[in-house]
Design a protein around this motif. Sequence first.
Motif, short mmCIF file in Angstrom:
data_model
loop_
_atom_site.label_atom_id
_atom_site.label_comp_id
_atom_site.label_asym_id
_atom_site.label_seq_id
_atom_site.Cartn_x
_atom_site.Cartn_y
_atom_site.Cartn_z
N ALA A 86 99.62 88.90 62.61
CA ALA A 86 99.84 89.85 64.74
C ALA A 86 100.12 87.87 65.00
CB ALA A 86 98.68 90.64 65.16
N THR A 87 99.53 86.91 64.63
CA THR A 87 99.01 85.78 65.89
C THR A 87 100.28 84.42 64.17
OG1 THR A 87 97.25 84.87 64.78
CG2 THR A 87 97.39 86.58 67.31
N PRO A 88 100.91 83.71 64.90
CA PRO A 88 101.10 82.15 64.60
C PRO A 88 99.91 81.76 62.73
CG PRO A 88 102.01 82.36 66.78
CD PRO A 88 101.02 83.19 66.44
N LEU A 89 98.38 81.96 63.54
CA LEU A 89 97.43 81.58 62.61
C LEU A 89 97.36 82.40 61.97
CD1 LEU A 89 96.19 78.70 65.58
CD2 LEU A 89 97.80 78.12 63.70
N GLY A 90 97.39 83.60 62.59
CA GLY A 90 96.74 84.41 61.59
C GLY A 90 97.10 84.10 59.50
N MET A 91 96.81 85.36 58.66
CA MET A 91 97.06 85.46 57.87
C MET A 91 97.81 86.46 57.46
SD MET A 91 96.21 82.21 55.54
CE MET A 91 95.83 83.06 53.87
#
Length: 664
Positions: free
Chosen positions: A134-139
């Motif tokens: 859901a976010t650029p740093l998520g998995m």
Amino acid sequence: MYLSRLHLQGFRTAADTKLTFQPGVTVLVGENNAGKSNVMDALRHVTQPLDPRERSPYPSQGDLHRDGCAEGRHGTKCRTSMDLTVHYSSDNPADLHLYSSAFIQEQNPSQVAKSAPLDTPSTIQYRLSITPPATPLGMARRTWVAGSGSTADRDPEPAARERIRHVYLPPLRDARRELGTTGGARIQHILERLLRDETERDQFLSNVSETFNGLAAEKPLQAAASAVQERLAGLTEGAHPQTAGLGFADATLQSIARNLRFLMAQSGLDPRDLAESGLGYANLMFMATVLTQLEKAAEADLTLLLVEEPEAHLHPQLQTILLDYLTQETNRSQARETDPEGWLGRIQVIVTTHSPHVATAVDPRNLVVLQRRAIPVAATESPRGEEPVRTPAAEEPSVDAEIADPANADPKSLRREPAFITTAVSVSRLALEATDHNKIRNYLNATRNVMLFGQRVILVEGIAESIVLPAFARTLFADDPARLQRFHGTALVPIDGVDFPPYLRVLATPDPDTGQYIARRVAVVTDGDAGRERREALATSRIEKIRQFVTVNGPVEVFPNTYTLEAELLRAGGVNRDLLMEAWKLQRPRAWVEDWAAVGKGPADAQARAMSELLDTKDIGKGDLAQDFLAGAGQPFTSDSFVVPEYLANALRWVTQEVSDEHA
């Protein structure tokens, strides 16, 4: 064992796209933005790279199919994940004994054709569901299901799935850069594959070290070390005296490869720097370095060689040679005996291309046509807090509910942008009769094959029509540039005869799996051959068969004339008579007066009939006559240059209608 089917749901432009593949080489063709690279990336998601150093694509929110939503405004009912389902088949059930958890039964797609025997070979299925972060740093979250997923553990044997691999050859390759200053890494990878035996590797490095030590004893190197030593002694003797020397770093595969470069030249010449080679041959050397990875295919059950745009920088003959080589690679892998450790070692090639030469290098059944379709959806305003009401545009075909009616997060929106989806037609699933298949295989060449790359096709009998139609379109659509551009995007195909049905069955038969056609519109331009009883009867029967095909199948229209092209040009009147007469003179400079006396100056229909009879008895090259007809008109062509026969004008107007008019 081979990849037989791929089903993409919610992946980029593939809202719900099904493709069928053939053993050996399958070629994906289609216009730009049709989704060919998306298919290749999907296959990279569902298989492991043969080379562990290769980076697989990482999923992101941008990979989710957008059903016309504004950027960043997905609704609560929009997709949050994508499903990639693959089927692998084999005519030998023993090939799949390690994949028992993924076993299903289905009909072999290559045996759908009526001419093929009916049986039910073994098939395995894997489905990968990916939820992007859901976010650029998520998995990203990946979930695998083997077979029907009926067990408590839906992927009980993941190690089996990892026996299926891929090798990826990207598009837009800069071979000189890849093999030049940065080529050391690629050389290192090749050396590592060749030196997997530890004893053999140690012996190689020892030999290189010994060679390096011998070089270090050369006088110029010793002199350089002495020159430095003299000055170093003066700088260090008051403290801790130091001694200088020159030597090579410890020999490793990385240090050796870093100093090596690929060289190449024509056979019989000394290899030289790649900068002195043409881009095409440098590109082939780059491919050759990638193809060395296929040696490791013997340590997998199936390796998919994914090749994007192999035609880059290659002239037509080299394109054909390349496809033939790839076919031989697959054939050799099929003949390979099972490895002592149980590896099947099969290779299957999947190619994307814009080149008709590449597309004609394989059997037509090995072609999959991808196209980009717009699904416009209208929305009406809804009360505050309620979901907007949406209805598909009236002219468009129905699509499944998930595509046609997803929720939108913005209830104030009155209209969404059209959704673009990838559709697929697998020629192997068109159930062509054996006779049709043989004809298409023999007929398709680099000229006729362009009909597979666009949405509109004009089929004509011969070269004369294909010469005059572009000029006629330029004059007919001089004030309508959008329509002229659509003509430029139309495949104009001379079939050199009147056997239209095999072409129509390929272009306008729906894929039974997807319901899609290769062509959106097919205009058939054919002669009525009036005045010659037997040929007129045959022409009438041919035209009627085409019209019957239209009523049964789809996007086809026939535009017959009464006589032949040349006679119809004369019958159209205006300046055409003088243009034809001057063109006729060039072919029959001594007899043209007598010929045109027979044509006469009577009614237009009588002149056309007389010319039709002349064409039957005189030695006239129709292609040359068409060229000379246009040459006499002068350029640039205007509406006064010639008169376009009405049946040709109607064909041009019909085939260049907007896509949104297709289902009106």
